[in-house]
Design an enzyme around this catalytic site. Structure first.
Site, PDB file in Angstrom:
ATOM      1  NE  ARG A 147      -3.504   0.123   2.574  1.00 46.38           N
ATOM      2  CZ  ARG A 147      -3.420   0.755   3.745  1.00 46.38           C
ATOM      3  NH1 ARG A 147      -2.783   0.218   4.753  1.00 46.38           N
ATOM      4  NH2 ARG A 147      -3.989   1.919   3.916  1.00 46.38           N
TER       5      ARG A 147
ATOM      6  CE  LYS B  32       1.842  -4.656   6.371  1.00 49.10           C
ATOM      7  NZ  LYS B  32       1.319  -3.380   5.947  1.00 49.10           N
TER       8      LYS B  32
ATOM      9  NE  ARG C 295       3.282   7.416  14.085  1.00 48.00           N
ATOM     10  CZ  ARG C 295       4.495   7.240  13.609  1.00 48.00           C
ATOM     11  NH1 ARG C 295       4.773   7.492  12.359  1.00 48.00           N
ATOM     12  NH2 ARG C 295       5.456   6.823  14.393  1.00 48.00           N
TER      13      ARG C 295
HETATM   14  C1  BTN Z   1       0.694  -3.720   2.377  1.00 46.29           C
HETATM   15  O1  BTN Z   1       1.481  -2.814   2.076  1.00 46.29           O
HETATM   16  O2  BTN Z   1       0.364  -3.910   3.551  1.00 46.29           O
HETATM   17  C2  BTN Z   1       0.087  -4.590   1.310  1.00 46.29           C
HETATM   18  C3  BTN Z   1       1.027  -5.672   0.857  1.00 46.29           C
HETATM   19  C4  BTN Z   1       0.420  -6.583  -0.191  1.00 46.29           C
HETATM   20  C5  BTN Z   1       1.421  -7.564  -0.744  1.00 46.29           C
HETATM   21  C6  BTN Z   1       0.778  -8.583  -1.625  1.00 46.29           C
HETATM   22  S1  BTN Z   1       1.851  -9.929  -2.015  1.00 46.29           S
HETATM   23  C7  BTN Z   1       0.724 -10.516  -3.201  1.00 46.29           C
HETATM   24  C8  BTN Z   1       0.198  -9.304  -3.922  1.00 46.29           C
HETATM   25  N1  BTN Z   1       1.065  -8.915  -4.995  1.00 46.29           N
HETATM   26  C9  BTN Z   1       1.604  -7.709  -4.790  1.00 46.29           C
HETATM   27  O3  BTN Z   1       2.402  -7.144  -5.564  1.00 46.29           O
HETATM   28  N2  BTN Z   1       1.182  -7.202  -3.625  1.00 46.29           N
HETATM   29  C10 BTN Z   1       0.260  -8.101  -2.969  1.00 46.29           C
END
Ligand code: BTN
Length: 326
Positions: A122, A187, A323
């Site tokens: 994100r 996370k 946060r």
């Molecule tokens: C975040 O930033 O919290 C979201 C992360 C999402 C990662 C997943 S891995 C599978 C899918 N492909 C990607 O490129 N991103 C999502």
């Protein structure tokens, strides 16, 4: 890549294999094997090299397998899955499914990869995606309703992911609005939802889920936020990523089906139980200001409720970040 794949296949049992044995099986020199091992190490794959014994993976490796995943899906899954693809290397499972969706790929469709070279998080972040270590899964779902009616879907995805994790024994994790999966303020997983199609007609969503299953410790510095993996939460490994994938797909399909019928309201209570900010002082950062107050959960649309000095205020998705005061 194919050679690396073959060597990993041989090492997947977690036992020692000498350089000579690997070289004979592959029909290449021991020096070539050494080079391949170095390349695997650079990709973050944990391999122990012991003089006189050879090489072994830190942990046995179960490759993702389409047939095993299909066989492990819930028998009564609400909607038949149109396709499940497993890739070895991909840029991003989300990017891939979004481009296939534009070309008319029917849903629900799933794409998994052993490793991503351009995993996306994100707010434009990079998602560290080493080969064979974690789960990178995207699911395409087509809706007959307009995109505007889908607020709350990203929270529903967080609930579905949590349900899947809990059936595998993960305990004590919660959600940070809208859908960060955290354990002990670190996370454990992330969710990225991307939308396409008509704004006032049929649309589709690609829900991308990244779960840290057994992240190589060597990658710690590459990750720009506190992280944890399932292995640490469960206190054991190895974890079956095929089983995890099947649980995730089953839970997401069931939750998206329920959301389509009844909206976010039916998930609200469960989401609020998982809310890590409930009753705590929080700060919500918006693009040009921030809001402080006490977290009061979410409403029936999935909007975040914050009690400020001016009363209860509601905030929707977008580029908002939250946060937690620790
Ligand atoms: C975040 O930033 O919290 C979201 C992360 C999402 C990662 C997943 S891995 C599978 C899918 N492909 C990607 O490129 N991103 C999502």
């Amino acid at each position: 890549m194919e050679r690396e794949q073959a060597i990993l296949q041989q090492l997947s049992d977690g036992e020692f294999h000498s350089g000579e044995e690997l070289a004979v099986k592959e029909g290449i020199s021991r020096a070539a094997i050494w080079k391949i091992i170095q390349s695997l190490l650079e990709q973050g794959i944990e391999i122990h090299a012991v003089r006189g014994r050879g090489y072994r993976l830190a942990e046995p490796l179960e490759f993702l397998d389409q047939a095993t995943i299909v066989a492990s899906l819930d028998a009564g899954i609400d909607r038949p899955i149109a396709s499940i693809e497993v890739h070895q290397h991909i840029d991003s499972t989300n990017t891939y499914l979004m481009s296939r969706a534009k070309c008319g790929l029917p849903g629900p469709a799933v794409c998994l990869a052993e490793g991503q070279s351009a995993g996306r998080g994100r707010q434009g972040r990079y998602w560290v995606s080493p080969y064979g270590a974690n789960l990178y899964l995207s699911l395409l779902w087509r809706f007959s309703i307009e995109a505007e009616a889908l607020s709350g879907l990203s929270l529903v995805t967080g609930v579905a992911v949590t349900r899947a994790l809990q059936t595998l024994g993960v305990r004590g994790n919660g959600l940070k609005w809208p859908n960060d999966v955290l354990w002990r303020q670190r996370k454990l997983g992330g969710i990225l939802l991307e939308f396409g199609g008509e704004s006032s007609g049929p649309c589709y969503v690609v829900a991308g889920i990244g779960l840290n299953v057994a992240m190589p410790k060597t990658l710690d510095r590459a990750i720009d936020q506190p992280w944890v993996d399932m292995r640490t939460n469960l206190g054991r490994g190895p974890i079956s990523r095929n089983r995890l994938a099947a649980r995730l797909i089953s839970e997401i399909v069931s939750a998206f089906g329920a959301f389509e019928k009844a909206g976010f309201g039916v998930f609200r209570e469960e989401w609020n139980r998982l809310d890590l900010a409930l009753g705590r002082r929080i700060e919500l950062r918006l693009p040009n200001r921030s809001v402080s107050g006490v977290g009061r959960g979410v409403d029936d649309t999935g909007a975040l409720l914050i009690e400020t000095t001016a009363g209860i205020e509601r905030y929707l998705g977008g580029e908002i970040s939250l946060r937690l005061d620790v």
